[in-house]
Design a protein around this motif. Structure first.
Motif, PDB file in Angstrom:
ATOM      1  N   VAL A   1       0.840  -1.198   0.000  1.00  6.46           N
ATOM      2  CA  VAL A   1       0.000   0.000   0.000  1.00  6.46           C
ATOM      3  C   VAL A   1       0.879   1.253   0.000  1.00  6.46           C
ATOM      4  N   ARG A   2       1.908   1.254   0.805  1.00  7.95           N
ATOM      5  CA  ARG A   2       2.818   2.414   0.876  1.00  7.95           C
ATOM      6  C   ARG A   2       3.541   2.623  -0.454  1.00  7.95           C
ATOM      7  N   ARG A   3       3.991   1.541  -1.063  1.00 11.67           N
ATOM      8  CA  ARG A   3       4.668   1.639  -2.361  1.00 11.67           C
ATOM      9  C   ARG A   3       3.715   2.204  -3.414  1.00 11.67           C
ATOM     10  N   SER A   4       2.465   1.791  -3.368  1.00 13.62           N
ATOM     11  CA  SER A   4       1.464   2.303  -4.301  1.00 13.62           C
ATOM     12  C   SER A   4       1.252   3.805  -4.115  1.00 13.62           C
ATOM     13  N   LYS A   5       1.182   4.256  -2.856  1.00 14.43           N
ATOM     14  CA  LYS A   5       1.030   5.686  -2.580  1.00 14.43           C
ATOM     15  C   LYS A   5       2.252   6.463  -3.044  1.00 14.43           C
ATOM     16  N   GLU A   6       3.432   5.885  -2.885  1.00 18.54           N
ATOM     17  CA  GLU A   6       4.646   6.550  -3.348  1.00 18.54           C
ATOM     18  C   GLU A   6       4.639   6.703  -4.866  1.00 18.54           C
ATOM     19  N   GLN A   7       4.155   5.699  -5.572  1.00 20.23           N
ATOM     20  CA  GLN A   7       4.050   5.794  -7.026  1.00 20.23           C
ATOM     21  C   GLN A   7       3.044   6.867  -7.423  1.00 20.23           C
ATOM     22  N   GLU A   8       1.929   6.947  -6.689  1.00 23.59           N
ATOM     23  CA  GLU A   8       0.942   7.999  -6.936  1.00 23.59           C
ATOM     24  C   GLU A   8       1.551   9.378  -6.716  1.00 23.59           C
ATOM     25  N   LEU A   9       2.341   9.522  -5.654  1.00 21.31           N
ATOM     26  CA  LEU A   9       2.981  10.801  -5.349  1.00 21.31           C
ATOM     27  C   LEU A   9       3.951  11.193  -6.458  1.00 21.31           C
ATOM     28  N   LYS A  10       4.759  10.266  -6.917  1.00 19.30           N
ATOM     29  CA  LYS A  10       5.702  10.560  -8.009  1.00 19.30           C
ATOM     30  C   LYS A  10       4.960  10.988  -9.266  1.00 19.30           C
ATOM     31  N   ALA A  11       3.887  10.286  -9.596  1.00 16.05           N
ATOM     32  CA  ALA A  11       3.111  10.627 -10.790  1.00 16.05           C
ATOM     33  C   ALA A  11       2.465  12.005 -10.648  1.00 16.05           C
TER      34      ALA A  11
ATOM     35  N   PHE B   1       6.588  28.163  -8.625  1.00 12.10           N
ATOM     36  CA  PHE B   1       7.752  27.693  -9.361  1.00 12.10           C
ATOM     37  C   PHE B   1       7.909  26.181  -9.238  1.00 12.10           C
ATOM     38  N   ASP B   2       7.539  25.629  -8.084  1.00 13.91           N
ATOM     39  CA  ASP B   2       7.654  24.194  -7.847  1.00 13.91           C
ATOM     40  C   ASP B   2       6.658  23.775  -6.770  1.00 13.91           C
ATOM     41  N   VAL B   3       6.420  22.479  -6.678  1.00 19.88           N
ATOM     42  CA  VAL B   3       5.530  21.912  -5.660  1.00 19.88           C
ATOM     43  C   VAL B   3       6.265  20.802  -4.928  1.00 19.88           C
ATOM     44  N   ARG B   4       5.788  20.516  -3.718  1.00 13.87           N
ATOM     45  CA  ARG B   4       6.366  19.438  -2.921  1.00 13.87           C
ATOM     46  C   ARG B   4       5.277  18.885  -2.014  1.00 13.87           C
ATOM     47  N   SER B   5       5.526  17.688  -1.522  1.00 11.27           N
ATOM     48  CA  SER B   5       4.602  17.072  -0.576  1.00 11.27           C
ATOM     49  C   SER B   5       4.764  17.740   0.789  1.00 11.27           C
ATOM     50  N   LEU B   6       3.681  17.838   1.519  1.00 11.21           N
ATOM     51  CA  LEU B   6       3.726  18.379   2.877  1.00 11.21           C
ATOM     52  C   LEU B   6       3.845  17.269   3.919  1.00 11.21           C
ATOM     53  N   SER B   7       3.913  16.032   3.467  1.00 12.62           N
ATOM     54  CA  SER B   7       3.970  14.891   4.376  1.00 12.62           C
ATOM     55  C   SER B   7       5.281  14.879   5.160  1.00 12.62           C
TER      56      SER B   7
ATOM     57  N   ARG C   1      -7.434  18.637 -13.780  1.00 11.15           N
ATOM     58  CA  ARG C   1      -7.702  18.816 -12.356  1.00 11.15           C
ATOM     59  C   ARG C   1      -6.363  18.786 -11.638  1.00 11.15           C
ATOM     60  N   VAL C   2      -6.335  19.342 -10.454  1.00  8.85           N
ATOM     61  CA  VAL C   2      -5.122  19.302  -9.643  1.00  8.85           C
ATOM     62  C   VAL C   2      -5.094  17.947  -8.937  1.00  8.85           C
ATOM     63  N   PRO C   3      -4.045  17.150  -9.164  1.00 11.13           N
ATOM     64  CA  PRO C   3      -3.972  15.875  -8.446  1.00 11.13           C
ATOM     65  C   PRO C   3      -3.725  16.114  -6.965  1.00 11.13           C
ATOM     66  N   ARG C   4      -4.114  15.166  -6.153  1.00 12.31           N
ATOM     67  CA  ARG C   4      -3.929  15.336  -4.712  1.00 12.31           C
ATOM     68  C   ARG C   4      -2.718  14.550  -4.252  1.00 12.31           C
ATOM     69  N   ASP C   5      -2.128  15.010  -3.171  1.00 14.12           N
ATOM     70  CA  ASP C   5      -1.031  14.301  -2.520  1.00 14.12           C
ATOM     71  C   ASP C   5      -1.646  13.095  -1.805  1.00 14.12           C
ATOM     72  N   PRO C   6      -1.246  11.872  -2.164  1.00 15.87           N
ATOM     73  CA  PRO C   6      -1.872  10.697  -1.543  1.00 15.87           C
ATOM     74  C   PRO C   6      -1.580  10.550  -0.049  1.00 15.87           C
ATOM     75  N   PHE C   7      -0.595  11.266   0.467  1.00 16.76           N
ATOM     76  CA  PHE C   7      -0.271  11.183   1.891  1.00 16.76           C
ATOM     77  C   PHE C   7      -0.953  12.289   2.700  1.00 16.76           C
ATOM     78  N   ALA C   8      -1.675  13.169   2.039  1.00 12.14           N
ATOM     79  CA  ALA C   8      -2.322  14.299   2.712  1.00 12.14           C
ATOM     80  C   ALA C   8      -3.675  13.890   3.283  1.00 12.14           C
ATOM     81  N   ASP C   9      -4.203  14.750   4.140  1.00  9.85           N
ATOM     82  CA  ASP C   9      -5.517  14.556   4.744  1.00  9.85           C
ATOM     83  C   ASP C   9      -6.572  14.521   3.632  1.00  9.85           C
TER      84      ASP C   9
END
Length: 157
Positions: free
Chosen positions: A35-45, A138-144, A102-110
């Motif tokens: 599950v964690r690996r899947s979320k990481e792949q979603e985050l990268k995408a 200029f850039d985006v990052r995860s808040l996790s 659409r703006v994709p969501r961070d899979p680790f966010a609330d």
């Protein structure tokens, strides 16, 4: 002569339950890792999608298709601009350029947060070692606060 009763003995049932418990204890961490690996792949995408859209916006500004004000670095003012679109100067009246559906969501966010609020933003005048939001994106990052399976923090991706 009495016939022997058919069925399982208490010892056989206990051994069976113990074996099933052992198999389940091995399978649970593996399932959590998957599950964690899947979320990481979603985050990268999602990061790739957002960064490609920001770069496409910048390319459109450089090509003169999007109006640019004096002192503007040529990046979108917000992530929502990439979805809402901007006037296309080369298409005439009413033409718009869209960079995201659409703006994709961070899979680790609330999950209760809107997708736009799940990302940390860095403006063009912000240093890379201390990213801060500002007048543009200029850039985006995860808040996790979490760390990836490889040990790197999600914020540094």
């Amino acid at each position: 002569m009495r016939r022997a009763a058919r069925g399982f003995t208490l010892v056989e049932l206990v051994i069976t339950v113990a074996i099933l418990g052992l198999l389940a204890s091995i399978a649970m961490p593996l399932a959590e890792t998957m599950v964690r690996r899947s979320k990481e792949q979603e985050l990268k995408a999602a990061l790739t999608t957002l960064r490609d859209a920001i770069d496409a916006y910048r390319d459109a500004v450089e090509a003169g298709r999007v109006a640019r004000s004096a002192g503007d670095a040529g990046y979108p003012a917000s992530l929502q601009v990439l979805v809402d679109g901007v006037a296309d100067r080369s298409a005439g009246a009413g033409g718009k350029l869209y960079f995201l559906r659409r703006v994709p969501r961070d899979p680790f966010a609330d999950p209760a947060l809107p997708a736009v609020q799940t990302w940390g933003l860095r403006s063009s005048d912000s240093p890379p070692d201390a990213p801060q939001p500002g007048k543009d994106v200029f850039d985006v990052r995860s808040l996790s606060e979490g760390q990836a399976l490889d040990g790197t923090p999600y914020r540094s991706w």
